[in-house]
Design an enzyme around this catalytic site. Structure first.
Site, PDB file in Angstrom:
ATOM      1  N   MET A  93       0.780  -1.449  -0.036  1.00 41.14           N
ATOM      2  CA  MET A  93      -0.013   0.052   0.066  1.00 41.14           C
ATOM      3  C   MET A  93       0.811   1.256   0.069  1.00 41.14           C
ATOM      4  O   MET A  93       0.369   2.529   0.313  1.00 41.14           O
ATOM      5  CB  MET A  93      -0.941   0.022   1.186  1.00 41.14           C
ATOM      6  CG  MET A  93      -1.751  -1.112   1.156  1.00 41.14           C
ATOM      7  SD  MET A  93      -3.451  -0.887   2.016  1.00 41.14           S
ATOM      8  CE  MET A  93      -2.733  -0.615   3.602  1.00 41.14           C
ATOM      9  N   LEU A 100       6.724   3.157   1.540  1.00 36.73           N
ATOM     10  CA  LEU A 100       7.516   2.006   1.704  1.00 36.73           C
ATOM     11  C   LEU A 100       8.619   2.266   2.789  1.00 36.73           C
ATOM     12  O   LEU A 100       9.210   3.433   3.192  1.00 36.73           O
ATOM     13  CB  LEU A 100       8.342   1.905   0.517  1.00 36.73           C
ATOM     14  CG  LEU A 100       7.371   1.386  -0.831  1.00 36.73           C
ATOM     15  CD1 LEU A 100       8.151   1.190  -1.864  1.00 36.73           C
ATOM     16  CD2 LEU A 100       6.372   0.422  -0.570  1.00 36.73           C
ATOM     17  N   HIS A 136       9.085  -3.488   3.560  1.00 35.93           N
ATOM     18  CA  HIS A 136       8.606  -3.718   2.167  1.00 35.93           C
ATOM     19  C   HIS A 136      10.069  -4.094   1.155  1.00 35.93           C
ATOM     20  O   HIS A 136       9.965  -4.919   0.391  1.00 35.93           O
ATOM     21  CB  HIS A 136       8.025  -2.512   1.683  1.00 35.93           C
ATOM     22  CG  HIS A 136       6.902  -1.868   2.174  1.00 35.93           C
ATOM     23  ND1 HIS A 136       6.624  -0.812   2.859  1.00 35.93           N
ATOM     24  CD2 HIS A 136       5.494  -2.492   2.113  1.00 35.93           C
ATOM     25  CE1 HIS A 136       5.443  -0.790   3.272  1.00 35.93           C
ATOM     26  NE2 HIS A 136       4.692  -1.835   2.777  1.00 35.93           N
ATOM     27  N   MET A 163       8.291  -2.480  11.919  1.00 31.32           N
ATOM     28  CA  MET A 163       8.089  -1.351  10.620  1.00 31.32           C
ATOM     29  C   MET A 163       6.772  -1.327  10.396  1.00 31.32           C
ATOM     30  O   MET A 163       6.305  -2.568  10.042  1.00 31.32           O
ATOM     31  CB  MET A 163       9.189  -1.738   9.869  1.00 31.32           C
ATOM     32  CG  MET A 163      10.670  -1.125  10.340  1.00 31.32           C
ATOM     33  SD  MET A 163      11.634  -1.129   8.862  1.00 31.32           S
ATOM     34  CE  MET A 163      13.249  -0.373   9.938  1.00 31.32           C
TER      35      MET A 163
HETATM   36  P1  AMP Z   1       1.491  -2.979   3.454  1.00 26.85           P
HETATM   37  O1  AMP Z   1       2.000  -2.046   2.785  1.00 26.85           O
HETATM   38  O2  AMP Z   1       1.622  -2.486   4.946  1.00 26.85           O
HETATM   39  O3  AMP Z   1      -0.137  -3.339   3.112  1.00 26.85           O
HETATM   40  O4  AMP Z   1       2.382  -4.149   3.587  1.00 26.85           O
HETATM   41  C1  AMP Z   1       2.894  -4.501   2.116  1.00 26.85           C
HETATM   42  C2  AMP Z   1       3.533  -6.071   2.684  1.00 26.85           C
HETATM   43  O5  AMP Z   1       4.721  -5.727   3.220  1.00 26.85           O
HETATM   44  C3  AMP Z   1       2.822  -7.157   3.333  1.00 26.85           C
HETATM   45  O6  AMP Z   1       2.636  -8.448   2.988  1.00 26.85           O
HETATM   46  C4  AMP Z   1       3.185  -6.710   4.736  1.00 26.85           C
HETATM   47  O7  AMP Z   1       3.187  -7.993   5.276  1.00 26.85           O
HETATM   48  C5  AMP Z   1       4.612  -6.503   4.485  1.00 26.85           C
HETATM   49  N1  AMP Z   1       5.043  -5.716   5.602  1.00 26.85           N
HETATM   50  C6  AMP Z   1       4.824  -4.741   6.022  1.00 26.85           C
HETATM   51  N2  AMP Z   1       5.546  -4.436   7.327  1.00 26.85           N
HETATM   52  C7  AMP Z   1       6.702  -5.189   7.345  1.00 26.85           C
HETATM   53  C8  AMP Z   1       7.824  -5.361   8.300  1.00 26.85           C
HETATM   54  N3  AMP Z   1       7.947  -4.712   9.176  1.00 26.85           N
HETATM   55  N4  AMP Z   1       8.361  -6.496   7.963  1.00 26.85           N
HETATM   56  C9  AMP Z   1       8.194  -7.298   6.836  1.00 26.85           C
HETATM   57  N5  AMP Z   1       7.353  -7.158   6.190  1.00 26.85           N
HETATM   58  C10 AMP Z   1       6.376  -6.314   6.147  1.00 26.85           C
END
Ligand code: AMP
Length: 280
Positions: free
Chosen positions: A30, A33, A37, A184
Protein backbone atom coordinates in the site's frame (compact mmCIF):
# COMPACT_ATOMS: atom_id res chain seq x y z
CA UNK A 1 12.09 0.77 -14.18
CA UNK A 2 8.70 1.34 -15.76
CA UNK A 3 5.67 2.75 -13.95
CA UNK A 4 2.25 1.50 -15.04
CA UNK A 5 -1.07 3.16 -14.35
CA UNK A 6 -2.87 0.86 -16.75
CA UNK A 7 -3.52 -2.79 -15.92
CA UNK A 8 -3.93 -3.57 -19.62
CA UNK A 9 -0.42 -2.33 -20.49
CA UNK A 10 1.12 -4.04 -17.48
CA UNK A 11 -0.55 -7.35 -18.30
CA UNK A 12 0.66 -7.08 -21.90
CA UNK A 13 4.29 -6.41 -20.94
CA UNK A 14 4.35 -9.13 -18.27
CA UNK A 15 2.77 -11.52 -20.80
CA UNK A 16 5.65 -10.94 -23.22
CA UNK A 17 8.18 -11.79 -20.50
CA UNK A 18 6.25 -14.86 -19.36
CA UNK A 19 6.19 -16.22 -22.90
CA UNK A 20 9.99 -16.01 -22.84
CA UNK A 21 9.93 -18.12 -19.66
CA UNK A 22 10.92 -15.30 -17.30
CA UNK A 23 10.10 -15.71 -13.59
CA UNK A 24 7.83 -12.92 -12.34
CA UNK A 25 7.94 -11.88 -8.65
CA UNK A 26 5.18 -9.68 -7.22
CA UNK A 27 5.35 -7.58 -4.04
CA UNK A 28 1.91 -6.12 -3.23
CA UNK A 29 2.03 -3.00 -1.04
CA UNK A 30 0.00 0.00 0.00
CA UNK A 31 3.04 2.23 -0.43
CA UNK A 32 4.80 4.57 2.02
CA UNK A 33 7.58 2.06 1.68
CA UNK A 34 9.95 1.18 4.50
CA UNK A 35 12.62 -1.40 5.19
CA UNK A 36 9.97 -4.13 5.70
CA UNK A 37 8.73 -3.66 2.13
CA UNK A 38 12.29 -3.38 0.84
CA UNK A 39 13.23 -6.72 2.41
CA UNK A 40 10.44 -8.36 0.37
CA UNK A 41 11.63 -6.56 -2.75
CA UNK A 42 15.24 -7.70 -2.18
CA UNK A 43 14.10 -11.30 -1.82
CA UNK A 44 12.01 -10.99 -5.00
CA UNK A 45 15.06 -9.52 -6.76
CA UNK A 46 17.08 -12.61 -5.81
CA UNK A 47 14.41 -15.13 -6.86
CA UNK A 48 12.93 -13.67 -10.02
CA UNK A 49 13.84 -12.22 -13.41
CA UNK A 50 11.25 -9.47 -13.24
CA UNK A 51 10.18 -7.77 -10.00
CA UNK A 52 6.77 -6.09 -9.98
CA UNK A 53 5.78 -3.90 -7.01
CA UNK A 54 2.19 -2.75 -6.71
CA UNK A 55 1.33 0.40 -4.79
CA UNK A 56 -2.36 0.76 -4.06
CA UNK A 57 -4.15 1.86 -0.90
CA UNK A 58 -7.03 -0.59 -1.07
CA UNK A 59 -10.29 0.92 0.20
CA UNK A 60 -11.97 -2.51 0.43
CA UNK A 61 -9.82 -3.52 3.39
CA UNK A 62 -10.60 -0.41 5.45
CA UNK A 63 -13.72 -0.02 7.57
CA UNK A 64 -15.94 3.05 7.20
CA UNK A 65 -14.43 4.66 10.31
CA UNK A 66 -10.84 3.68 9.54
CA UNK A 67 -7.90 5.60 8.15
CA UNK A 68 -8.28 5.06 4.37
CA UNK A 69 -8.32 8.78 3.60
CA UNK A 70 -5.42 9.73 5.82
CA UNK A 71 -3.30 6.61 5.21
CA UNK A 72 0.22 7.98 4.56
CA UNK A 73 1.18 8.31 0.91
CA UNK A 74 4.42 9.44 -0.76
CA UNK A 75 4.56 8.13 -4.30
CA UNK A 76 7.62 10.12 -5.30
CA UNK A 77 9.72 8.65 -2.50
CA UNK A 78 8.26 5.17 -3.08
CA UNK A 79 9.26 5.27 -6.75
CA UNK A 80 12.79 6.41 -5.83
CA UNK A 81 13.11 3.53 -3.35
CA UNK A 82 11.81 1.06 -5.94
CA UNK A 83 14.30 2.39 -8.46
CA UNK A 84 17.20 2.01 -5.99
CA UNK A 85 16.09 -1.52 -5.12
CA UNK A 86 16.19 -2.77 -8.71
CA UNK A 87 12.43 -3.04 -9.25
CA UNK A 88 11.51 -3.57 -12.91
CA UNK A 89 7.86 -2.56 -12.92
CA UNK A 90 5.74 -0.54 -10.51
CA UNK A 91 1.97 -0.84 -10.79
CA UNK A 92 0.12 2.22 -9.48
CA UNK A 93 -3.51 1.78 -10.52
CA UNK A 94 -6.16 4.35 -9.77
CA UNK A 95 -9.21 3.61 -7.68
CA UNK A 96 -11.65 3.56 -10.60
CA UNK A 97 -9.70 1.00 -12.60
CA UNK A 98 -9.55 -1.41 -9.64
CA UNK A 99 -13.10 -0.80 -8.41
CA UNK A 100 -15.17 0.42 -11.33
CA UNK A 101 -18.73 1.57 -10.81
CA UNK A 102 -20.93 -1.38 -9.84
CA UNK A 103 -18.05 -3.59 -8.64
CA UNK A 104 -19.59 -6.51 -6.73
CA UNK A 105 -17.37 -9.63 -6.84
CA UNK A 106 -15.39 -10.51 -3.72
CA UNK A 107 -13.12 -13.36 -2.66
CA UNK A 108 -13.54 -14.63 0.87
CA UNK A 109 -11.61 -17.15 2.95
CA UNK A 110 -13.86 -18.52 5.67
CA UNK A 111 -12.86 -19.63 9.15
CA UNK A 112 -9.31 -18.25 9.29
CA UNK A 113 -10.61 -14.70 8.95
CA UNK A 114 -12.96 -14.78 11.93
CA UNK A 115 -10.50 -14.51 14.83
CA UNK A 116 -7.55 -12.27 15.76
CA UNK A 117 -7.76 -9.11 13.59
CA UNK A 118 -10.93 -10.42 11.90
CA UNK A 119 -12.85 -10.17 15.17
CA UNK A 120 -12.66 -6.37 15.28
CA UNK A 121 -12.27 -5.86 11.50
CA UNK A 122 -14.82 -8.29 9.97
CA UNK A 123 -14.60 -6.72 6.47
CA UNK A 124 -10.83 -6.51 6.37
CA UNK A 125 -9.65 -9.86 5.00
CA UNK A 126 -12.33 -9.97 2.30
CA UNK A 127 -10.83 -6.71 1.04
CA UNK A 128 -7.32 -8.14 1.19
CA UNK A 129 -8.11 -11.43 -0.57
CA UNK A 130 -10.11 -9.60 -3.23
CA UNK A 131 -7.36 -7.12 -4.10
CA UNK A 132 -4.65 -9.78 -3.98
CA UNK A 133 -6.70 -11.98 -6.34
CA UNK A 134 -7.09 -9.04 -8.71
CA UNK A 135 -3.34 -8.37 -8.59
CA UNK A 136 -2.60 -12.06 -9.22
CA UNK A 137 -4.96 -11.98 -12.22
CA UNK A 138 -3.39 -8.82 -13.62
CA UNK A 139 0.29 -9.68 -13.00
CA UNK A 140 0.24 -13.54 -13.13
CA UNK A 141 3.26 -13.75 -10.80
CA UNK A 142 5.14 -17.01 -10.36
CA UNK A 143 5.99 -15.98 -6.80
CA UNK A 144 4.32 -13.41 -4.53
CA UNK A 145 5.90 -12.02 -1.37
CA UNK A 146 4.21 -11.17 1.91
CA UNK A 147 5.48 -10.20 5.36
CA UNK A 148 5.18 -12.21 8.56
CA UNK A 149 4.33 -8.85 10.15
CA UNK A 150 0.76 -9.50 8.98
CA UNK A 151 0.80 -13.11 10.11
CA UNK A 152 -2.93 -13.73 9.75
CA UNK A 153 -2.94 -12.15 6.29
CA UNK A 154 -0.10 -14.45 5.19
CA UNK A 155 -1.96 -17.56 6.41
CA UNK A 156 -5.20 -16.41 4.76
CA UNK A 157 -3.49 -15.72 1.42
CA UNK A 158 -1.72 -19.08 1.42
CA UNK A 159 -5.05 -20.77 2.08
CA UNK A 160 -6.75 -18.78 -0.66
CA UNK A 161 -4.04 -19.69 -3.20
CA UNK A 162 -4.24 -23.36 -2.24
CA UNK A 163 -8.03 -23.65 -2.10
CA UNK A 164 -8.57 -21.77 -5.38
CA UNK A 165 -5.66 -23.45 -7.25
CA UNK A 166 -3.95 -20.18 -7.96
CA UNK A 167 -0.73 -20.92 -9.91
CA UNK A 168 1.52 -18.87 -7.65
CA UNK A 169 3.99 -19.62 -4.86
CA UNK A 170 3.53 -17.57 -1.70
CA UNK A 171 6.69 -16.66 0.20
CA UNK A 172 6.53 -15.10 3.65
CA UNK A 173 9.46 -13.01 4.86
CA UNK A 174 10.52 -12.18 8.45
CA UNK A 175 9.45 -9.02 10.28
CA UNK A 176 11.74 -6.00 9.81
CA UNK A 177 12.07 -4.03 13.04
CA UNK A 178 13.35 -0.68 14.24
CA UNK A 179 16.40 -0.76 16.52
CA UNK A 180 14.18 -0.73 19.61
CA UNK A 181 12.17 -3.69 18.34
CA UNK A 182 9.08 -1.89 17.03
CA UNK A 183 7.87 -3.69 13.92
CA UNK A 184 8.16 -1.37 10.92
CA UNK A 185 4.83 -0.19 9.62
CA UNK A 186 3.58 2.67 7.48
CA UNK A 187 1.20 3.46 10.35
CA UNK A 188 4.10 4.15 12.75
CA UNK A 189 4.13 7.59 11.09
CA UNK A 190 0.92 8.39 13.02
CA UNK A 191 2.64 8.09 16.42
CA UNK A 192 3.53 11.29 18.28
CA UNK A 193 6.79 11.25 20.28
CA UNK A 194 5.11 10.17 23.55
CA UNK A 195 3.27 7.35 21.78
CA UNK A 196 6.35 6.33 19.82
CA UNK A 197 8.29 5.89 23.05
CA UNK A 198 5.61 3.50 24.35
CA UNK A 199 5.15 1.50 21.13
CA UNK A 200 8.12 -0.86 21.75
CA UNK A 201 6.02 -2.39 24.56
CA UNK A 202 4.41 -4.63 21.93
CA UNK A 203 7.67 -6.30 21.02
CA UNK A 204 8.87 -6.30 24.64
CA UNK A 205 5.76 -8.30 25.55
CA UNK A 206 6.42 -10.73 22.70
CA UNK A 207 10.01 -11.14 23.91
CA UNK A 208 8.65 -11.84 27.36
CA UNK A 209 6.44 -14.55 25.82
CA UNK A 210 9.50 -16.07 24.21
CA UNK A 211 11.48 -15.93 27.46
CA UNK A 212 8.69 -17.54 29.46
CA UNK A 213 8.39 -20.25 26.82
CA UNK A 214 12.15 -20.88 26.99
CA UNK A 215 11.77 -21.20 30.76
CA UNK A 216 9.29 -24.02 30.06
CA UNK A 217 6.05 -22.11 30.64
CA UNK A 218 3.45 -23.89 28.47
CA UNK A 219 0.23 -22.34 29.77
CA UNK A 220 -0.96 -19.68 27.29
CA UNK A 221 -3.07 -17.95 29.95
CA UNK A 222 -0.02 -17.34 32.14
CA UNK A 223 2.01 -16.01 29.24
CA UNK A 224 -0.82 -13.72 28.14
CA UNK A 225 -1.23 -12.42 31.70
CA UNK A 226 2.47 -11.48 31.84
CA UNK A 227 2.28 -9.76 28.45
CA UNK A 228 -0.84 -7.86 29.44
CA UNK A 229 0.80 -6.56 32.58
CA UNK A 230 3.81 -5.34 30.66
CA UNK A 231 1.76 -3.52 28.01
CA UNK A 232 -0.67 -2.01 30.49
CA UNK A 233 2.20 -0.14 32.14
CA UNK A 234 2.15 2.20 29.11
CA UNK A 235 -0.51 4.82 29.54
CA UNK A 236 -1.28 5.30 25.83
CA UNK A 237 -1.70 1.55 25.21
CA UNK A 238 -5.05 -0.25 24.89
CA UNK A 239 -4.88 -3.97 24.18
CA UNK A 240 -7.29 -5.21 21.53
CA UNK A 241 -6.20 -8.84 21.71
CA UNK A 242 -3.32 -11.06 22.68
CA UNK A 243 -3.75 -14.57 21.29
CA UNK A 244 -1.70 -17.74 21.34
CA UNK A 245 -2.76 -19.90 18.42
CA UNK A 246 -1.80 -22.68 16.06
CA UNK A 247 0.15 -20.93 13.25
CA UNK A 248 -1.75 -22.75 10.47
CA UNK A 249 -5.32 -22.96 11.76
CA UNK A 250 -5.15 -19.81 13.95
CA UNK A 251 -7.17 -21.68 16.58
CA UNK A 252 -6.26 -20.89 20.20
CA UNK A 253 -4.20 -23.54 21.97
CA UNK A 254 -4.89 -24.76 25.50
CA UNK A 255 -1.29 -25.79 26.03
CA UNK A 256 1.75 -24.83 24.00
CA UNK A 257 3.41 -27.73 22.22
CA UNK A 258 5.31 -27.36 18.96
CA UNK A 259 5.20 -24.34 16.69
CA UNK A 260 2.87 -21.67 18.08
CA UNK A 261 1.99 -18.11 17.05
CA UNK A 262 1.74 -15.35 19.63
CA UNK A 263 -0.07 -12.43 18.00
CA UNK A 264 -1.38 -9.14 19.30
CA UNK A 265 -3.10 -5.92 18.33
CA UNK A 266 -2.70 -2.87 20.55
CA UNK A 267 -3.84 0.68 20.11
CA UNK A 268 -1.22 3.26 21.02
CA UNK A 269 -3.30 6.40 21.22
CA UNK A 270 -5.46 6.18 18.10
CA UNK A 271 -2.99 4.08 16.14
CA UNK A 272 -3.67 0.37 15.88
CA UNK A 273 -0.45 -1.65 15.79
CA UNK A 274 0.01 -5.39 15.33
CA UNK A 275 2.96 -7.68 15.91
CA UNK A 276 3.74 -11.34 16.52
CA UNK A 277 6.37 -13.96 17.21
CA UNK A 278 6.46 -17.67 16.51
CA UNK A 279 7.48 -19.93 19.40
CA UNK A 280 9.25 -23.01 18.18
P1 AMP B 1 1.44 -2.88 3.52
O1 AMP B 1 1.99 -1.86 2.60
O2 AMP B 1 1.48 -2.47 4.97
O3 AMP B 1 0.12 -3.44 3.08
O4 AMP B 1 2.46 -4.11 3.45
C1 AMP B 1 2.81 -4.71 2.23
C2 AMP B 1 3.54 -6.00 2.52
O5 AMP B 1 4.70 -5.71 3.29
C3 AMP B 1 2.71 -6.99 3.35
O6 AMP B 1 2.93 -8.30 2.87
C4 AMP B 1 3.24 -6.80 4.73
O7 AMP B 1 3.11 -7.95 5.55
C5 AMP B 1 4.71 -6.51 4.45
N1 AMP B 1 5.30 -5.80 5.58
C6 AMP B 1 4.84 -4.67 6.18
N2 AMP B 1 5.60 -4.33 7.23
C7 AMP B 1 6.58 -5.28 7.30
C8 AMP B 1 7.67 -5.50 8.19
N3 AMP B 1 7.94 -4.69 9.22
N4 AMP B 1 8.47 -6.56 7.96
C9 AMP B 1 8.21 -7.41 6.92
N5 AMP B 1 7.19 -7.26 6.06
C10 AMP B 1 6.39 -6.21 6.25
Amino acid sequence: MKVYRSKVLLRKDVGLLKRKGRVIGLVPTMGFLHEGHLSLIRKARKDSDCVVVSIFVNPAQFGPKEDFKKYPRDLKKDLALCQCSGVDMVFVPDLKSMYPEGFSAYVNVEGLTKGLCGASRPWHFRGVTTIVTKLFNIVSPDIAYFGQKDAQQAVVIKKMARDLDMPVRIKVMPIARERDGLAMSSRNAYLNPAERSQAPALYKSLRLARDLYKRKERDPEKIIAGMRKLIEREKHARIEYISIVDPETLVGVKRISGKTLVALAVRIGKTRLIDNVVLN
